[in-house]
Design a protein around this motif. Structure first.
Motif, short mmCIF file in Angstrom:
data_model
loop_
_atom_site.label_atom_id
_atom_site.label_comp_id
_atom_site.label_asym_id
_atom_site.label_seq_id
_atom_site.Cartn_x
_atom_site.Cartn_y
_atom_site.Cartn_z
N MET A 26 -3.78 16.91 8.00
CA MET A 26 -3.78 15.50 7.74
C MET A 26 -4.83 15.20 6.68
SD MET A 26 -4.22 12.00 10.00
CE MET A 26 -5.20 12.50 11.31
N GLU A 27 -4.47 14.31 5.74
CA GLU A 27 -5.38 13.94 4.66
C GLU A 27 -5.94 12.56 4.93
OE1 GLU A 27 -3.68 14.47 0.81
OE2 GLU A 27 -5.17 13.20 -0.11
N VAL A 28 -7.24 12.39 4.80
CA VAL A 28 -7.91 11.10 5.03
C VAL A 28 -8.42 10.60 3.69
CG1 VAL A 28 -9.80 9.93 6.18
CG2 VAL A 28 -8.59 11.77 7.36
N ILE A 29 -8.15 9.34 3.40
CA ILE A 29 -8.60 8.72 2.17
C ILE A 29 -9.58 7.61 2.52
CG2 ILE A 29 -7.91 7.42 0.12
CD1 ILE A 29 -5.16 8.79 0.39
N CYS A 30 -10.75 7.66 1.93
CA CYS A 30 -11.78 6.64 2.17
C CYS A 30 -11.87 5.73 0.95
CB CYS A 30 -13.13 7.29 2.43
SG CYS A 30 -13.17 8.28 3.93
N LEU A 31 -11.98 4.43 1.22
CA LEU A 31 -12.13 3.44 0.15
C LEU A 31 -13.29 2.52 0.46
CD1 LEU A 31 -8.41 2.29 -0.23
CD2 LEU A 31 -9.63 3.79 -1.75
N GLU A 32 -13.93 2.04 -0.58
CA GLU A 32 -14.93 1.00 -0.39
C GLU A 32 -14.21 -0.30 -0.05
OE1 GLU A 32 -17.61 0.54 -3.63
OE2 GLU A 32 -18.08 2.67 -3.72
N ASP A 33 -14.91 -1.22 0.59
CA ASP A 33 -14.29 -2.50 0.98
C ASP A 33 -13.61 -3.19 -0.18
OD1 ASP A 33 -16.83 -3.61 3.39
OD2 ASP A 33 -15.27 -2.08 3.52
N SER A 34 -14.30 -3.28 -1.31
CA SER A 34 -13.75 -4.01 -2.46
C SER A 34 -12.48 -3.34 -2.98
CB SER A 34 -14.80 -4.13 -3.57
OG SER A 34 -15.22 -2.84 -3.96
N ALA A 35 -12.46 -2.02 -3.01
CA ALA A 35 -11.27 -1.30 -3.47
C ALA A 35 -10.12 -1.49 -2.49
CB ALA A 35 -11.59 0.18 -3.64
N PHE A 36 -10.41 -1.48 -1.21
CA PHE A 36 -9.38 -1.68 -0.18
C PHE A 36 -8.74 -3.05 -0.33
CE2 PHE A 36 -7.12 -1.31 3.68
CZ PHE A 36 -7.25 -2.51 4.34
N TYR A 37 -9.56 -4.09 -0.46
CA TYR A 37 -9.02 -5.45 -0.57
C TYR A 37 -8.27 -5.65 -1.89
CZ TYR A 37 -11.46 -6.62 3.69
OH TYR A 37 -11.87 -6.65 5.00
N ALA A 38 -8.75 -5.02 -2.95
CA ALA A 38 -8.04 -5.10 -4.23
C ALA A 38 -6.66 -4.45 -4.10
CB ALA A 38 -8.85 -4.43 -5.34
N LEU A 39 -6.60 -3.32 -3.41
CA LEU A 39 -5.33 -2.64 -3.18
C LEU A 39 -4.39 -3.52 -2.36
CD1 LEU A 39 -3.50 -0.15 -3.32
CD2 LEU A 39 -4.70 0.73 -1.30
N ILE A 40 -4.90 -4.14 -1.31
CA ILE A 40 -4.09 -5.03 -0.48
C ILE A 40 -3.55 -6.19 -1.31
CG2 ILE A 40 -4.16 -6.65 1.46
CD1 ILE A 40 -4.11 -3.71 2.31
N ASP A 41 -4.40 -6.78 -2.14
CA ASP A 41 -3.96 -7.90 -2.99
C ASP A 41 -2.83 -7.46 -3.93
OD1 ASP A 41 -7.20 -9.52 -3.42
OD2 ASP A 41 -5.70 -9.68 -1.83
N LYS A 42 -2.96 -6.27 -4.50
CA LYS A 42 -1.93 -5.76 -5.40
C LYS A 42 -0.62 -5.52 -4.65
CE LYS A 42 -4.70 -3.74 -9.04
NZ LYS A 42 -4.97 -2.56 -9.86
N VAL A 43 -0.71 -4.99 -3.45
CA VAL A 43 0.49 -4.74 -2.65
C VAL A 43 1.18 -6.05 -2.31
CG1 VAL A 43 1.33 -3.90 -0.40
CG2 VAL A 43 -0.30 -2.53 -1.72
N ILE A 44 0.40 -7.05 -1.89
CA ILE A 44 0.97 -8.35 -1.55
C ILE A 44 1.63 -8.97 -2.77
CG2 ILE A 44 0.37 -10.73 -0.89
CD1 ILE A 44 -1.73 -9.46 1.00
N THR A 45 0.96 -8.93 -3.91
CA THR A 45 1.54 -9.47 -5.14
C THR A 45 2.83 -8.76 -5.49
OG1 THR A 45 -0.67 -10.03 -5.95
CG2 THR A 45 1.08 -9.91 -7.59
N HIS A 46 2.84 -7.45 -5.37
CA HIS A 46 4.04 -6.67 -5.68
C HIS A 46 5.19 -7.04 -4.74
CE1 HIS A 46 6.44 -3.30 -7.03
NE2 HIS A 46 6.61 -2.93 -5.77
N ILE A 47 4.91 -7.19 -3.47
CA ILE A 47 5.95 -7.55 -2.51
C ILE A 47 6.49 -8.94 -2.80
CG2 ILE A 47 6.37 -8.11 -0.07
CD1 ILE A 47 4.45 -5.78 0.60
N LYS A 48 5.61 -9.87 -3.12
CA LYS A 48 6.06 -11.23 -3.43
C LYS A 48 6.93 -11.25 -4.68
CE LYS A 48 2.41 -13.93 -1.24
NZ LYS A 48 1.29 -14.85 -1.46
N GLU A 49 6.55 -10.47 -5.68
CA GLU A 49 7.35 -10.41 -6.91
C GLU A 49 8.72 -9.81 -6.64
OE1 GLU A 49 3.65 -9.94 -10.07
OE2 GLU A 49 5.01 -8.26 -9.73
#
Length: 89
Positions: free
Chosen positions: A1-24
């Motif tokens: 199993m592979e574990v990926i660690c992100l800083e808080d800011s990177a995690f939230y930026a990724l979430i925002d991009k995913v939400i924007t992509h889904i909405k589009e």
């Protein structure tokens, strides 16, 4: 199993991009103007004073056609985050 660690800011930026992509993809556009509560949520702040400070300092755009309510420009909040983003090494 592979574990990926992100800083808080990177995690939230990724979430925002995913939400924007889904909405589009669903054909739903983001509202141009959002409420103070939504603006505070997106800015990850809990203080109305901080929100007013950002307004007063011109860090985020807002519209106030009457005494109340105040609406905030969603794109300016995204730009605020981008302006403070740090590039990785």
């Amino acid at each position: 199993m592979e574990v990926i660690c992100l800083e808080d800011s990177a995690f939230y930026a990724l979430i925002d991009k995913v939400i924007t992509h889904i909405k589009e993809r669903n054909g739903k556009k983001e509202d141009k103007w959002i409420s103070a509560e939504e603006a505070m949520k997106r800015l990850q702040i809990s203080s109305k004073t901080t929100l007013q400070k950002y307004r007063d300092e011109g860090k985020i755009r807002f519209s106030q056609p009457d005494i109340k309510p105040i609406a905030y420009d969603a794109e300016s909040i995204n730009e605020f985050w981008e302006k403070h983003a740090k590039n990785t090494f």
